[in-house]
Design an enzyme around this catalytic site. Structure first.
Site, PDB file in Angstrom:
ATOM      1  N   HIS A   1       0.803  -1.222   0.000  1.00 25.18           N
ATOM      2  CA  HIS A   1       0.000   0.000   0.000  1.00 25.18           C
ATOM      3  C   HIS A   1       0.835   1.272   0.000  1.00 25.18           C
ATOM      4  O   HIS A   1       0.390   2.328   0.436  1.00 25.18           O
ATOM      5  CB  HIS A   1      -1.025  -0.028   1.126  1.00 25.18           C
ATOM      6  CG  HIS A   1      -2.285  -0.734   0.686  1.00 25.18           C
ATOM      7  ND1 HIS A   1      -2.241  -1.953   0.048  1.00 25.18           N
ATOM      8  CD2 HIS A   1      -3.587  -0.385   0.741  1.00 25.18           C
ATOM      9  CE1 HIS A   1      -3.481  -2.324  -0.261  1.00 25.18           C
ATOM     10  NE2 HIS A   1      -4.320  -1.390   0.154  1.00 25.18           N
TER      11      HIS A   1
ATOM     12  N   ASP B   1      -5.723   4.934  10.031  1.00 21.64           N
ATOM     13  CA  ASP B   1      -7.141   5.074   9.667  1.00 21.64           C
ATOM     14  C   ASP B   1      -7.673   3.835   8.945  1.00 21.64           C
ATOM     15  O   ASP B   1      -8.873   3.592   8.915  1.00 21.64           O
ATOM     16  CB  ASP B   1      -7.335   6.270   8.727  1.00 21.64           C
ATOM     17  CG  ASP B   1      -7.048   7.585   9.415  1.00 21.64           C
ATOM     18  OD1 ASP B   1      -6.934   7.597  10.649  1.00 21.64           O
ATOM     19  OD2 ASP B   1      -6.943   8.603   8.707  1.00 21.64           O
TER      20      ASP B   1
ATOM     21  N   GLU C   1      -9.163  14.093  14.909  1.00 27.28           N
ATOM     22  CA  GLU C   1      -8.695  14.333  13.542  1.00 27.28           C
ATOM     23  C   GLU C   1      -9.497  15.504  12.977  1.00 27.28           C
ATOM     24  O   GLU C   1     -10.209  16.194  13.694  1.00 27.28           O
ATOM     25  CB  GLU C   1      -8.858  13.077  12.653  1.00 27.28           C
ATOM     26  CG  GLU C   1      -7.827  11.990  12.937  1.00 27.28           C
ATOM     27  CD  GLU C   1      -7.658  10.989  11.780  1.00 27.28           C
ATOM     28  OE1 GLU C   1      -8.181  11.239  10.668  1.00 27.28           O
ATOM     29  OE2 GLU C   1      -6.995   9.957  12.004  1.00 27.28           O
TER      30      GLU C   1
END
Ligand SMILES: Cc1cc2nc3c(=O)[nH]c(=O)nc-3n(C[C@H](O)[C@H](O)[C@H](O)COP(=O)(O)OP(=O)(O)OC[C@H]3O[C@@H](n4cnc5c(N)ncnc54)[C@H](O)[C@@H]3O)c2cc1C
Ligand SMILES: *[C@@H]1O[C@H](CO)[C@@H](O)[C@H](O)[C@H]1NC(C)=O
Ligand SMILES: *[C@@H]1O[C@H](CO)[C@@H](O)[C@H](O)[C@H]1NC(C)=O
Ligand SMILES: *[C@@H]1O[C@H](CO)[C@@H](O)[C@H](O)[C@H]1NC(C)=O
Length: 517
Positions: free
Chosen positions: A94, A153, A269
């Site tokens: 990723h 996340d 956040e």
């Protein structure tokens, strides 16, 4: 066993044929691994790309390791071989810019197999394989009513992959990044040695590997800190049009990091809304259909809104008091009246929220597209300038993906790790997580990223890239600043032939014979 040996011999033969290697390192022929070495097109293809879809590099072979010893054998073979070849661990692939690729080398698919995990209930930690995905770590620990403390996340990332960077999310202000929540590591160095390291043992290697961009060793095991898992999460979003009110509140909320749980939030956040793209954005499911919000109906002088995102974890027993506690906290904040949006969900569903959005994106063909992402740490003292120049300037009115922004306090980061952060005590992460649906969009977003970096440079805003990507060693030296000498010294010590994680493009691999340094 016989079949494995045959496959290995076959793989090496194919390797000679396809890559045209004149001399196959004899050590590679004698690997005798438990796992599998492959040169099959499908394996090679997969290991050549990543989530970013911006660069491709073909390895000569791919290994699915059966054990940490397999990893050590392969790296040792690379280290001992005459010409040398590179080896890159690949977790879930990723990365954005080919960081897990190995041009003409061997990619180790760390996440290819499921392994057992050992949960130490009383000690409150878990031992996991380096290629384990965080989602699986969560599932395994929840069986014991426990869970890791610090997250990203998105949970379909490998433990080794995030620990090589930092691993940040809305819990970082309390617990520090994921690299601050590890007790011990097993690591295979660039010489093929398998070492165990921790605060007490091989201390220098331990800190070097954490945030070390894969340069010093391949993490085969990590011992991760756990806490009792909350049952549910109250998830709240509130809106601001005034940037300085928004950041003031965010900084206030993170300053409560040492308060008892009832007097702070568990996650802080935020994100920037520069268009009604919020409706199409992959994290937007929150606002609809139960929480409809018409962005146009909210006044904003300069067309930019800011959303603060906070959560409170709770156990089912606390249900009676939580509403009041949250109400009292919200009273201290300065958001726009009537813009409170609340959701309540199980802890796992909150942590796994991005995966659900992924499903929606995939169904629209919007997941497997190029991702010219840019992640920056911005010093607190210049965040208002960054807002004016970037959010209210360079970006225009189309973002093509979420833009996250939230502050962190350096006191929660261990300065001995390899990760680089700005000089100041408080800094913001600004994550421009954008997708390019066609080549024109890709061109535009790439151009904007360069504009943002040169704006910061010209305005003297001393940003640091998170998940850094540069093309020259000069830029890497600049990134590390006065930590470069230490970083390159550690490289010499742990990986003298520069075998590991060459896809980061920090050190040029030495593919000709060298003497042992
Ligand atoms: C959708 C999405 C959401 C994300 N959200 C967050 C977030 O909230 N917070 C955050 O901090 N990051 C986030 N990231 C970034 C992510 O943490 C990094 O890209 C991470 O490297 C990905 O993990 P991976 O397992 O896929 O790594 P890979 O891409 O496979 O590898 C990354 C680097 O680490 C090295 N590496 C891999 N495994 C090992 C190992 N076992 N030992 C040593 N080195 C290894 C590789 O060689 C490579 O250099 C997100 C990425 C995506 C795509
Ligand atoms: C924005 O918020 C700041 C900090 O709370 C405040 O000082 C300022 O007056 C506000 N500006 C406007 C236009 O309301
Ligand atoms: C950062 O954390 C330290 C240590 O807890 C604390 O003393 C300091 O006040 C914090 N800074 C801010 C701006 O919250
Ligand atoms: C967005 O910006 C473009 C180009 O600057 C402009 O043509 C368009 O009208 C803007 N759209 C909105 C909704 O403001």
């Amino acid at each position: 066993m016989a079949a494995t040996k045959f496959l290995l011999a076959f793989a090496i033969w194919r390797l000679i044929v396809t890559v045209g290697f004149t001399v196959v390192p004899v050590e590679l022929l004698r690997l005798g691994i438990e796992g599998q070495l492959s040169v099959e097109t499908s394996h090679v293809e997969k290991a050549s790309g990543d989530f970013g879809m911006l660069t491709r590099e073909e390895p000569m072979a791919v290994m699915e390791p059966g054990s940490a010893e397999d990893v050590a054998r392969l790296v040792e073979a690379a280290y001992q071989s005459a010409q040398g070849f590179t080896v890159s661990a690949r977790g879930h692939g990723h990365s954005i810019n080919g960081q897990a690729q190995a041009r003409k080398g061997v990619v180790i698919e760390m996440s290819s197999r499921k392994r057992g995990m050992r949960v130490w209930k009383k000690e409150m930690y878990v031992d996991v394989w380096g290629g384990e995905l965080w989602i699986d770590v969560l599932k395994a620990t929840l069986h014991y009513g426990l869970a890791p403390k610090s997250w990203t996340d998105y949970l379909y990332l490998s433990v080794g992959g995030t620990l090589s960077n930092a691993g940040i999310s809305g819990q970082t202000f309390i617990h520090g990044p994921q690299i601050s929540n590890v007790y011990e590591l097993d690591v295979v160095t660039g010489k093929g040695e398998l070492l165990t390291c921790s605060e007490e043992r091989n201390t220098e290697s331990f800190h070097a590997v954490l945030g070390g961009l894969g340069q010093f060793g391949i993490i085969t095991r990590a011992r991760i800190a756990l806490e009792p898992a909350p049952h549910r999460v109250r998830w709240i979003r509130v809106l601001y049009s005034n940037f300085s009110a928004f950041t003031k509140d965010q900084e206030f909320l993170i300053s409560l990091h040492e308060k008892p749980a009832r007097e702070r939030f568990d996650y802080v956040e935020g994100f920037v809304i520069v268009d009604e793209g919020l409706i199409n954005n992959w994290r937007s499911s929150f606002f609809s259909p139960t929480n409809p919000v018409k962005i146009e109906s909210l006044k904003s002088d300069e067309g930019v809104l800011y959303c603060l995102e906070i959560t409170r974890n709770y156990q089912e027993d606390d249900e009676d008091t939580i509403d009041q506690e949250i109400e009292r906290m919200l009273e201290k904040l300065d958001f726009m009246p009537k813009t409170v949006f609340t959701t309540d969900l199980p802890y796992v569903d909150f942590l796994d929220r991005v995966h659900r959005a992924e499903g929606k994106m995939r169904s629209k063909g919007l997941w497997e597209v190029p991702h010219p992402w840019l992640n920056l740490f911005v010093p607190r003292s210049r965040i208002a300038d960054f807002d004016k120049g970037v959010f209210k300037g360079i970006l225009g009115n189309k973002t093509s993906g979420p833009i996250l922004i939230y502050p962190m306090n350096k006191s929660r980061w261990d300065q001995r790790s390899s990760v680089v952060t700005p000089e100041e005590e408080v800094f913001y992460v600004v994550a421009l997580l954008r997708s390019a649906v066609d080549s024109q969009a890709l061109h535009l977003l790439g151009h904007q990223n360069r504009q943002i970096l040169s704006f910061c440079h010209d305005a003297g805003i001393k940003v640091k890239q998170y998940l850094p990507h540069y093309s020259t060693q000069e830029e890497w030296k600049d990134h590390f600043g006065d930590r470069w000498a230490r970083f390159s010294h550690l490289k010499l010590h742990h990986d003298p032939r520069r075998i590991l994680a060459s896809g980061q493009r920090i050190f040029k691999p030495l593919t000709t014979p060298t003497s042992d340094m």
